[in-house]
Design a protein around this motif. Structure first.
Motif, short mmCIF file in Angstrom:
data_model
loop_
_atom_site.label_atom_id
_atom_site.label_comp_id
_atom_site.label_asym_id
_atom_site.label_seq_id
_atom_site.Cartn_x
_atom_site.Cartn_y
_atom_site.Cartn_z
N LYS A 52 -69.77 -70.06 12.18
CA LYS A 52 -68.99 -69.24 11.60
C LYS A 52 -67.98 -68.71 12.69
N THR A 53 -66.59 -68.97 12.41
CA THR A 53 -65.52 -68.54 13.31
C THR A 53 -65.16 -67.22 12.97
N THR A 54 -64.57 -66.80 14.20
CA THR A 54 -63.67 -65.31 13.69
C THR A 54 -62.58 -65.54 13.02
N LEU A 55 -61.91 -64.45 12.36
CA LEU A 55 -60.44 -64.32 12.05
C LEU A 55 -59.69 -64.59 13.14
N SER A 56 -59.65 -64.31 14.52
CA SER A 56 -58.60 -64.68 15.48
C SER A 56 -58.63 -65.90 15.73
N ASP A 92 -59.65 -68.35 13.66
CA ASP A 92 -59.19 -69.41 12.59
C ASP A 92 -57.39 -69.12 12.55
N ILE A 93 -57.04 -67.85 13.13
CA ILE A 93 -55.61 -67.57 12.98
C ILE A 93 -54.90 -68.49 13.95
N ARG A 152 -62.39 -67.89 4.75
CA ARG A 152 -61.84 -67.40 5.99
C ARG A 152 -60.63 -67.89 6.56
N GLN A 202 -57.81 -66.55 4.29
CA GLN A 202 -57.52 -65.33 5.00
C GLN A 202 -56.45 -65.55 6.40
N ALA A 203 -57.04 -66.56 7.20
CA ALA A 203 -56.12 -66.59 8.06
C ALA A 203 -54.87 -67.16 7.74
N VAL A 211 -52.65 -64.37 6.69
CA VAL A 211 -52.06 -63.27 7.92
C VAL A 211 -50.97 -63.81 8.60
#
Length: 616
Positions: A139-143, A145-146, A471, A474-475, A478
């Motif tokens: 599981k990666t964080t949103l940052s 993935d961004i 996820r 969502q990235a 953003v």
């Protein structure tokens, strides 16, 4: 809790150590004389997890639920030597876990072969099958993935900006060194070729979706066959449109300009279209190969380099053929075609030297040395062609092409609407359109990112695959929102400052500056538009998108009719244009959040029944 990397290293080293005890192979004098067994294959989890797994060559046949399934070892292996080497590797792994590695020649040589960084790079592929350890996705964080999306999008922005710059270069060189008739003929001729290219951009979307699915399922053979089939479809489409444009050149020009203007520019414009039409198959291949690099290899730098080199060739030949030889529109078309050929040659080279789902030049040679290149040779490509495979591909591409045709139709309505308010308003519309067009091209990499990255997660299946796709979506959203906000503000500033550079007529410049606000709203809405469109295509909703696209045509035609019947101005027409983009973006955003959409809540995976678990 999940075991640490050191614990897994120890477990794998113990497995290597005890392998000869579990499976015995007869020893021969030749095997006793061997110094070391062949290097083992590596079966590893995704790179982000940092987990390493070592397995004996040809000893891993499948992986199910994170467990290694062993087969009968290959004859001729040296069990005693494997026992010795495995013991040294086990001791070294234990000392490494305690933080006190010994520095010895034997240990360093053994660990370099069995558990070092070089071993992790060796992923043997035999008979087109790739051994992969299936583990739950990290599981990666949103940052994170961004940052993944940003690294993908930034080179694509450069590629998107180069295309309109090349057209501007042709116009600038002809305007400086050619005649007025050549410059006037270049506008409708270039518009005809650009609209043709826009119509067939569905090839890039189909390629990105198909190759991303093959990458997600780790099916390299399917990726090679799919790319060969799409290349065949691209060449056929290019030949068909070439024949159509060569036979109906004057009819196409007549649909874009008035009969009086056509009489003056028919010769140079037809010459430009004739040269460009002969290279339409090359243009279609460039779309497909660029999408293959971005989707299958996750490499957007190679298409940028190919387009940049092609642009330099185009610029150099523009100066030589137009300024030096006075070829006019023929010289501009020849320079453009030459740049496209060079770009396609560089893309072909990158895909030919590549092995597996790794970008060319990034350890692909060390990773899988025995596989065929992603792009087959022309001879192998011709031998592999099967007409029966074209029909499913055409059915898959039909929804993509349908909404692309609606987009071209909408573009023609927009161009026609700009000429309905008189000459001064048309000039102001052209100035604003010239600023608006490069800004919206920045949204194309967003759609490419959605098409290339999201299907890779969906193809893995299960709750973890859907969660990863959500996820990542969502990235992408953003990044699209940030890009839309920045380009919208930039467009407003340019719309206010640049009109005086386009014209000396203050009335035209003032009217063009007044269009800066609706242009800003359009640019901001189109960034989300491209993101949502890419996510719809990535999740297999091309047919629904084609149906919803009819709303745009209905809204714009109805709004434009209202503006004309009420005697309103170009300013109000641009507001109809901008609100169409915003409303459609909101509609697709709602659809993506409905059940089955990429933003819908991911259903938790149901636990296995006891009987099914026992059978497994």
């Amino acid at each position: 809790p999940r075991p640490s990397a050191e614990a897994l290293d120890i477990a794998c080293a113990l497995w290597v150590w005890t392998a000869p005890c579990r499976v015995f192979a007869p020893m021969t004098p030749n095997s006793m004389a061997a110094s070391f067994p062949p290097p083992p294959a590596v079966v590893h989890a995704p790179k982000a997890s940092g987990v390493r797994f070592c397995g004996l060559a040809r000893g891993v046949t499948s992986t199910t639920g994170g467990k290694v399934v062993l087969n009968q070892r290959a004859p001729g292996r040296q069990p005693l030597l494997e026992l010795l080497v495995g013991g040294v590797a086990c001791c070294g792994a234990l000392q490494h876990a305690r933080g006190s590695p010994r520095k010895g020649w034997l240990r360093s040589r053994v660990l370099n072969r069995f558990s070092g960084h070089s071993l992790r790079q060796r992923l043997q592929m035999r008979s087109g099958a790739q051994a992969v350890m299936e583990r739950p996705e990290t599981k990666t964080t949103l940052s994170e993935d961004i940052m993944t999306v940003v690294r993908f999008v930034v080179p694509g922005i450069g590629t998107a900006l180069l295309a309109p710059m090349l057209d501007t270069t042709d116009a600038a060189v002809i305007g400086r060194f050619g005649s007025v008739v050549d410059l006037a003929a270049l506008s409708p001729a270039m518009a005809a070729c650009d609209m043709t290219g826009l119509l067939f951009t569905f090839l890039a979307a189909v390629t990105a979706k198909k190759m991303a699915l093959a990458r997600g399922s780790n099916d390299y053979a399917l990726a090679r066959a799919t790319l060969a089939d799409i290349c065949c479809l691209a060449v056929c489409c290019g030949l068909a449109i070439s024949a159509f444009m060569l036979l109906n050149c004057h009819g196409v020009l007549g649909a874009l300009v008035s009969p009086t203007a056509l009489a003056a520019i028919a010769g140079p414009a037809a010459a430009y279209i004739g040269v460009r039409a002969m290279a339409f198959p090359v243009q279609m291949l460039q779309l497909v190969l660029s999408a293959a690099c971005a989707s299958a290899l996750q490499d957007t730098v190679t298409p940028l380099r190919a387009t940049a080199v092609g642009g330099l060739v185009n610029l150099a030949l523009d100066v030589i053929l137009i300024a030096g030889f006075g070829w006019g529109t023929v010289g501009a078309a020849t320079a453009t075609v030459s740049g496209q050929v060079i770009a396609v040659a560089l893309l072909v080279r990158a895909l030919r030297i590549n092995r597996g789902f790794n970008a060319a030049g990034k350890d692909s040679k060390n990773a899988i040395e025995e596989t065929e290149p992603l792009l087959p040779s022309p001879v192998a490509w011709l031998r592999s062609l099967r007409p029966a495979r074209m029909l499913p591909l055409i059915r898959f591409a039909a929804p993509f092409m349908s909404f692309q045709m609606m987009q071209v139709l909408l573009m023609s309505f927009e161009t026609r609407m700009g000429s309905a308010f008189g000459a001064l308003s048309l000039a102001a519309h052209q100035i604003t359109y010239s600023i608006w067009r490069p800004l919206i091209c920045l949204g194309d990499p967003i759609m490419q990112a959605a098409l290339s990255l999201v299907p890779t997660h969906l193809a893995r299946g299960g709750a973890s695959g859907r969660a990863g796709a959500r996820r990542l979506a969502q990235a992408i959203l953003v990044v699209a929102a940030g890009l839309g906000l920045s380009t919208g503000v930039l467009g407003f500033a340019l719309g206010k400052a640049l009109p005086t550079l386009f014209t000396a007529d203050l009335a035209v410049a003032k009217e063009a500056a007044g269009l800066a606000l609706p242009m800003m709203l359009s640019v901001m809405g189109l960034s989300i538009w491209h993101c949502n469109q890419g996510l719809m295509l990535a999740t297999g909703r091309a047919k629904l998108l084609a149906v919803l696209y009819a709303w745009n045509v209905f809204y714009f035609v109805s709004g434009s009719t209202f503006v004309l019947t009420r005697g309103l101005q170009l300013y109000h027409s641009w507001y109809v244009f901008a609100t169409m983009h915003i409303i459609f973006s909101l509609i697709i955003s709602v659809v993506l959040r409905l059940p089955g959409g990429v933003f819908s809540k991911v259903q938790r995976q149901q636990p296995e029944a006891p009987a099914a678990a026992a059978a497994a």
